[in-house]
Structures are given as structure tokens and as C-alpha cells.
Design an enzyme around this catalytic site. Sequence first.
Site, PDB file in Angstrom:
ATOM      1  N   THR A 103       0.706  -1.137   0.075  1.00 14.27           N
ATOM      2  CA  THR A 103      -0.012  -0.165   0.019  1.00 14.27           C
ATOM      3  C   THR A 103       0.660   1.209  -0.011  1.00 14.27           C
ATOM      4  OG1 THR A 103      -1.822  -1.098   1.272  1.00 14.27           O
ATOM      5  CG2 THR A 103      -1.605   1.091   1.145  1.00 14.27           C
ATOM      6  N   HIS A 187      32.927 -39.529 -10.092  1.00 12.99           N
ATOM      7  CA  HIS A 187      33.386 -39.748  -8.712  1.00 12.99           C
ATOM      8  C   HIS A 187      34.815 -38.978  -8.237  1.00 12.99           C
ATOM      9  CE1 HIS A 187      30.126 -42.604  -7.945  1.00 12.99           C
ATOM     10  NE2 HIS A 187      30.667 -43.138  -9.104  1.00 12.99           N
ATOM     11  N   SER A 317      45.904 -13.025  -5.243  1.00 13.48           N
ATOM     12  CA  SER A 317      46.676 -13.029  -3.759  1.00 13.48           C
ATOM     13  C   SER A 317      47.106 -12.002  -3.298  1.00 13.48           C
ATOM     14  CB  SER A 317      47.506 -14.226  -3.649  1.00 13.48           C
ATOM     15  OG  SER A 317      47.873 -14.223  -2.506  1.00 13.48           O
ATOM     16  N   LYS A 323      49.888 -14.991  -8.580  1.00 11.81           N
ATOM     17  CA  LYS A 323      48.816 -16.230  -8.297  1.00 11.81           C
ATOM     18  C   LYS A 323      47.573 -15.364  -9.096  1.00 11.81           C
ATOM     19  CE  LYS A 323      46.709 -19.226  -4.986  1.00 11.81           C
ATOM     20  NZ  LYS A 323      45.361 -19.321  -5.719  1.00 11.81           N
ATOM     21  N   VAL A 324      46.947 -16.216  -9.913  1.00 11.12           N
ATOM     22  CA  VAL A 324      45.615 -15.806 -10.478  1.00 11.12           C
ATOM     23  C   VAL A 324      44.574 -16.723 -10.128  1.00 11.12           C
ATOM     24  CG1 VAL A 324      44.493 -15.066 -12.670  1.00 11.12           C
ATOM     25  CG2 VAL A 324      46.925 -14.427 -12.389  1.00 11.12           C
ATOM     26  N   GLU A 330      33.956 -17.868  -9.439  1.00  5.44           N
ATOM     27  CA  GLU A 330      33.760 -17.734  -8.100  1.00  5.44           C
ATOM     28  C   GLU A 330      32.631 -16.794  -7.754  1.00  5.44           C
ATOM     29  OE1 GLU A 330      38.262 -18.677  -6.447  1.00  5.44           O
ATOM     30  OE2 GLU A 330      37.819 -16.711  -6.770  1.00  5.44           O
TER      31      GLU A 330
END
Length: 458
Positions: A103, A187, A317, A323-324, A330
Site C-alpha cells: 500500500t 566420482h 592473492s 597468483k591468478v 567464483e
Amino acid sequence: MNSSNNYRMENDPLGNIMIPSSAYYGSQTQRAVENFQISGIRLPRSFIKAQGIIKASAATANMELGTLSPEMGKAIIKASEEVTEGIWDEHFVVDVYQAGAGTSQNMNANEVIANRASEIIGGSQRIHPNDHVNMSQSTNDTFPSALNIAAVETISQRLLPALSQLQQELQKKADQFMPVLKSGRTHLHDAVPIRLGQEFSGFAETIHTVYQQMEAKLDALYEIGLGGNAIGTKVDLQPDYTPKVIQEVCNRTNLPFRQPGNIFAFMQNMSEPIRCMLTLKELAIHLIKITSDLRLLSSGPRTGLAEITLPSVQPGSTIMPGKVNPAILEMTHMVCCQIIGYETAIATAGMASQLEINVMMPVIAHTFLHSIDLLTNAIQTLVTKCISGIQSNDEICKKWMEESLSLVTGLSSKMGYDIASQIGMKADEENKTLKQVLLEKGLLTEEINKAIDPRGMV
């Protein structure tokens, strides 16, 4: 009546209330602002646009029926069109978590349009938010109708094109990677060979299936309950109002909206957002699977599978130079977690339908529309910043495939399951390839060599 340069005083059935003098909204909106300082979240642009479309359409229908004067009607239509265009978005200030059924949100639109229309018409007449802007309407029919209009436009114009783009890009990669042979995995352990392109074709078809499901769900959202009024009985309405107002919505959106098959079912339930949200949840589940697979396939680059390489988009990092990380994958996974939670919120809000109405409509509207926007944005980013730049690492794929013990499957039809198992276990225990063990046992014939050739297994 101005009490200062910064505020004006208005009076409503609850008494006097001070409102910022620059605000186009009025007393009911101000009371909602003061009562519901909860999240700072507002309903999105798509919903406000739909409210403007509805108010302009209602004014047009009421003018045609002679219940609203042309002078007032034209002013309301112009003000409503300005709302549709986004000119007055800053004056839509009610929190998502507000009075039930929406409302306050409806009155926010009514008051902004009424004050702007009064400004347009000049000093000759005052346009009233309830008597004129809300004529032939109720929150209970306009709010769910605005939600459906907003959802249809957002899904058809943004989400479905994004899904189509994702499916096409995945299929393009499937075609590109079809010559690449690699080890399959079940698996998370070695399985028979597969083409990298076959893996990607599975991703593409999964998205295509969800696209078809979403397209099918879209049809029911074209039902809008304008003219239902408070509970579906169309009290105080001109007989021709409903078809006229819905046709005007169609004219303004170029979309085939229609009356519900049963207006009372429409008023009582939030069925279509609930069903559509289930499809969005399924999409989220599939995207989590696909992005998780891509993270596994690209893991490394030296100590993981490293069968594909993702585009580098940013450092990964604060302590490990160079570091990539798979940042886009993600991000997509995080969005999908939010969508799964949102589906639960809509399901529980959907349970709140009682008798003639569901009073949880504001949180359903926010959650549903935000889900569509979140998924659209995430998918567009996933395509442009990740999928389109994926490359295959052919030599690594070949290396893992040739070392895979699952190639022993090809021996079962030649030697039997038990003997093939013994050869596979010996190769594993002695860290040798199948060919080495077969050669040592004097079993590596041309026929056997052909049986464990990966190219014959795909």
C-alpha cells in the site's frame, strides 16, 4: 502551509505531518519513510516503470469512460509517463520492508504523480492521489500487476538474451574443443575418455533447456489483474474498464498482456513468481555445477588438472605474487548461492497468502526482480570475461588421458572383466601404464593395442 523553507505541513486522517518541501510525495509516503527505516533497499527501476505504465493506462481508460476529465487525465498521463521514464525515481523512497501488500508503494506512486500532475495542470484544479490517480484501482490489483509487467520486461529483454548468449558461447567452445581427447572422470576419479567438446556440449544443452523452461514460464506472467480492485469483485468499476486498461498496457509495452483466467486466483496467490523462481533456482544449481567444473578443469596451473586455461582478469592473492584465481567463476557461484536462498524467501512469503490476498508482495517483488537482475548481470559477466576466452591445453589433456587406468575398460571385451581388472590394478600398484604391463606380460598385440586406443572409445 509552509512552516520553514525546508519543510511543508500536510494533513491526513491521522493528523499533521511534516514533509520535505522539495518532495513530490505526500503524507502517506512520509509516514512510511518514518515507520519503515529497515534496510535502505527500494524496489527497482523496473517496478517503478511498471507503476508509471499502469497509472497512465488507468487514466487513459478512465478518460475514455468519462469518469476522469480530459484536463486531469492528460496531466496524470504526462506525470505517469515521466515516472515511467525515471525522471522522479529519487522521490520513490519507501523501504522494501513496508506495510503489507505494498500500500505504501502504491501511495508513493499516487502522491508523486498527483503532485506532479497538479503542477502540470496549474492552479486551476488539485489532482488527488486517491480520487484521481488511483481511480478504478487498488494496491491489491496494481501491485501484482506491476510485478508481472516488470518481470516480463526484464526476463524477455535481459535474462533470456543473456542465457541465449551463454548457450551460444558454450556451444562455440564445444565445437572448438571437439578434436581434443581427454580423460573423463566420475566420482572425481579416472573414467573412460571423452572429448573436451563433448563436456562443453553438455554445458550448452543444459543452459538451452533452462532457457526453454524460462520461456514457457514467461507466458503465465502476461496475466495481469488490473480491474480486480480490492479482492477481485470489481467493485465500483465501469464494465468496460478492465479490457480498456489492459489494452492500454499492451499498447504502452508492445507486449501481449491479458486478463487472468480467474481473477480471484490471481488476487489470492503469487503463483507465477513462485514458479518462475523455481526455474531461476534450477538455473542457479546448473550454473554452480558448470562453474565448479570449469574451476576443476582449470585448477593448477602446475599442481591441478590444468586441462583448460581461463582468461586472467585480476591478481588473486595479497601474499603470493603472480597468483591468478578463477574470480569470475567464483563470483557466479556466489550469486547462485544467493538465488537459492532467495527462492526459499519467496516460497515462505508465498505461504503467507490468506483468504483474498498475499500481504508479502513487497518482499516477493524485491526478491524476484533482484534475482532476475543478479543472474542476468552474472551471466553477462561470465560470458564476456570468462567463457569466451577459455583455451584448451591439448598436451595436458593428452597426458592425463594416456596415463588414465580407465583405458583398461577396452580390455574387458577381449580378456574378460577379471583379467582386465588384474592388469589395471598391477599398473596402479607399480605406477606403470597399461601398455607397459601388457608388454611385460606379452599381451600387447595389435588387437589389444587398438582396444585401449582412446580414439576408439569416444
